[in-house]
Design an enzyme around this catalytic site. Structure first.
Site, PDB file in Angstrom:
ATOM      1  N   ASP A 100       0.850  -1.193   0.000  1.00  8.52           N
ATOM      2  CA  ASP A 100       0.000   0.000   0.000  1.00  8.52           C
ATOM      3  C   ASP A 100       0.889   1.248   0.000  1.00  8.52           C
ATOM      4  O   ASP A 100       1.880   1.326   0.726  1.00  8.52           O
ATOM      5  CB  ASP A 100      -0.917  -0.016   1.230  1.00  8.52           C
ATOM      6  CG  ASP A 100      -2.086   0.940   1.083  1.00  8.52           C
ATOM      7  OD1 ASP A 100      -3.235   0.464   0.996  1.00  8.52           O
ATOM      8  OD2 ASP A 100      -1.857   2.171   1.044  1.00  8.52           O
ATOM      9  N   ASN A 130     -12.931  -3.512   2.826  1.00 14.32           N
ATOM     10  CA  ASN A 130     -13.886  -2.418   2.982  1.00 14.32           C
ATOM     11  C   ASN A 130     -14.892  -2.502   1.836  1.00 14.32           C
ATOM     12  O   ASN A 130     -14.506  -2.487   0.659  1.00 14.32           O
ATOM     13  CB  ASN A 130     -13.158  -1.066   2.950  1.00 14.32           C
ATOM     14  CG  ASN A 130     -12.227  -0.894   4.141  1.00 14.32           C
ATOM     15  OD1 ASN A 130     -12.551  -1.288   5.257  1.00 14.32           O
ATOM     16  ND2 ASN A 130     -11.058  -0.306   3.905  1.00 14.32           N
ATOM     17  N   SER A 177     -12.176   3.217  -0.906  1.00 10.03           N
ATOM     18  CA  SER A 177     -11.847   4.387  -1.732  1.00 10.03           C
ATOM     19  C   SER A 177     -11.443   3.988  -3.150  1.00 10.03           C
ATOM     20  O   SER A 177     -11.471   4.822  -4.051  1.00 10.03           O
ATOM     21  CB  SER A 177     -10.719   5.200  -1.082  1.00 10.03           C
ATOM     22  OG  SER A 177      -9.566   4.409  -0.910  1.00 10.03           O
ATOM     23  N   VAL A 178     -11.051   2.733  -3.337  1.00  5.97           N
ATOM     24  CA  VAL A 178     -10.717   2.232  -4.677  1.00  5.97           C
ATOM     25  C   VAL A 178     -11.720   1.126  -4.991  1.00  5.97           C
ATOM     26  O   VAL A 178     -11.789   0.108  -4.274  1.00  5.97           O
ATOM     27  CB  VAL A 178      -9.272   1.701  -4.740  1.00  5.97           C
ATOM     28  CG1 VAL A 178      -8.988   1.118  -6.124  1.00  5.97           C
ATOM     29  CG2 VAL A 178      -8.275   2.818  -4.415  1.00  5.97           C
ATOM     30  N   HIS A 194     -10.421  -5.665  -3.159  1.00  7.03           N
ATOM     31  CA  HIS A 194      -9.082  -5.941  -2.635  1.00  7.03           C
ATOM     32  C   HIS A 194      -9.156  -6.308  -1.163  1.00  7.03           C
ATOM     33  O   HIS A 194     -10.059  -5.874  -0.453  1.00  7.03           O
ATOM     34  CB  HIS A 194      -8.138  -4.739  -2.829  1.00  7.03           C
ATOM     35  CG  HIS A 194      -8.678  -3.448  -2.305  1.00  7.03           C
ATOM     36  ND1 HIS A 194      -9.645  -2.724  -2.980  1.00  7.03           N
ATOM     37  CD2 HIS A 194      -8.418  -2.741  -1.185  1.00  7.03           C
ATOM     38  CE1 HIS A 194      -9.934  -1.630  -2.297  1.00  7.03           C
ATOM     39  NE2 HIS A 194      -9.216  -1.623  -1.177  1.00  7.03           N
TER      40      HIS A 194
HETATM   41  P1  5GP Z   1      -9.736   1.086   0.360  1.00 10.32           P
HETATM   42  O1  5GP Z   1      -9.810   2.422   1.057  1.00 10.32           O
HETATM   43  O2  5GP Z   1     -10.449   1.147  -0.971  1.00 10.32           O
HETATM   44  O3  5GP Z   1     -10.169  -0.086   1.208  1.00 10.32           O
HETATM   45  O4  5GP Z   1      -8.202   0.826   0.080  1.00 10.32           O
HETATM   46  C1  5GP Z   1      -7.533   1.414  -0.978  1.00 10.32           C
HETATM   47  C2  5GP Z   1      -6.083   1.444  -0.633  1.00 10.32           C
HETATM   48  O5  5GP Z   1      -5.365   1.723  -1.804  1.00 10.32           O
HETATM   49  C3  5GP Z   1      -5.713   2.533   0.391  1.00 10.32           C
HETATM   50  O6  5GP Z   1      -5.144   1.931   1.547  1.00 10.32           O
HETATM   51  C4  5GP Z   1      -4.710   3.393  -0.362  1.00 10.32           C
HETATM   52  O7  5GP Z   1      -3.636   3.843   0.438  1.00 10.32           O
HETATM   53  C5  5GP Z   1      -4.240   2.465  -1.470  1.00 10.32           C
HETATM   54  N1  5GP Z   1      -3.814   3.158  -2.658  1.00 10.32           N
HETATM   55  C6  5GP Z   1      -4.443   4.204  -3.272  1.00 10.32           C
HETATM   56  N2  5GP Z   1      -3.760   4.585  -4.365  1.00 10.32           N
HETATM   57  C7  5GP Z   1      -2.660   3.775  -4.441  1.00 10.32           C
HETATM   58  C8  5GP Z   1      -1.575   3.701  -5.363  1.00 10.32           C
HETATM   59  O8  5GP Z   1      -1.475   4.446  -6.336  1.00 10.32           O
HETATM   60  N3  5GP Z   1      -0.635   2.749  -5.128  1.00 10.32           N
HETATM   61  C9  5GP Z   1      -0.718   1.885  -4.061  1.00 10.32           C
HETATM   62  N4  5GP Z   1       0.275   0.981  -3.923  1.00 10.32           N
HETATM   63  N5  5GP Z   1      -1.741   1.936  -3.173  1.00 10.32           N
HETATM   64  C10 5GP Z   1      -2.707   2.875  -3.364  1.00 10.32           C
END
Ligand code: 5GP
Length: 111
Positions: free
Chosen positions: A29, A84, A92-93, A97
């Site tokens: 991450d 999540n 957020s993505v 995952h």
């Molecule tokens: P979510 O909030 O969707 O559960 O997790 C998304 C994760 O993706 C977050 O922990 C964030 O730090 C990570 N993330 C967002 N953009 C990038 C990126 O460009 N590269 C990497 N390696 N992680 C990312």
């Protein structure tokens, strides 16, 4: 439009990959919230956990099994896996995952 994680998987966006096979890729991450914070991502673009269909349920087992293998590879004995599902839960993505979090004590309940 490919998702952010598809672009990472394809190497368009740099990342520190720690595992990949035909179905799953794991990379560190970019904004770690624990000393070890790794994302385990299916190559298949599935938006979120509740969009997984019965046809794809084997992929969930593959994701969890891969997460356990990657955690072991990273030397983690105690760790937490997080998915999540939805913005209100912190997603957020929008490409399914699993977070692997470890390397520090993890409190319960999570925030
Ligand atoms: P979510 O909030 O969707 O559960 O997790 C998304 C994760 O993706 C977050 O922990 C964030 O730090 C990570 N993330 C967002 N953009 C990038 C990126 O460009 N590269 C990497 N390696 N992680 C990312």
């Amino acid at each position: 439009m490919p998702t952010l994680f598809t672009r990472i998987i394809n190497g368009e966006i740099p990342s520190q990959k720690v595992f990949e096979d035909d179905a799953v890729v794991a990379f560190r991450d970019v904004n770690p919230v624990a000393p070890k914070h790794i994302l385990v991502v299916p190559r298949q673009e599935i938006t979120r956990l509740d969009q997984v269909t019965d046809d794809d349920e084997a992929l969930l087992g593959r994701l969890l099994r891969t997460a356990a293998k990657v955690a072991a590879q990273e030397g983690l004995k105690d760790y937490r896996l997080v998915i999540n599902n939805g913005a209100g839960a912190g997603q957020s993505v929008f490409h399914l995952h699993v977070h692997i979090l470890g390397g520090r004590p993890l409190s319960w309940p999570p925030g």
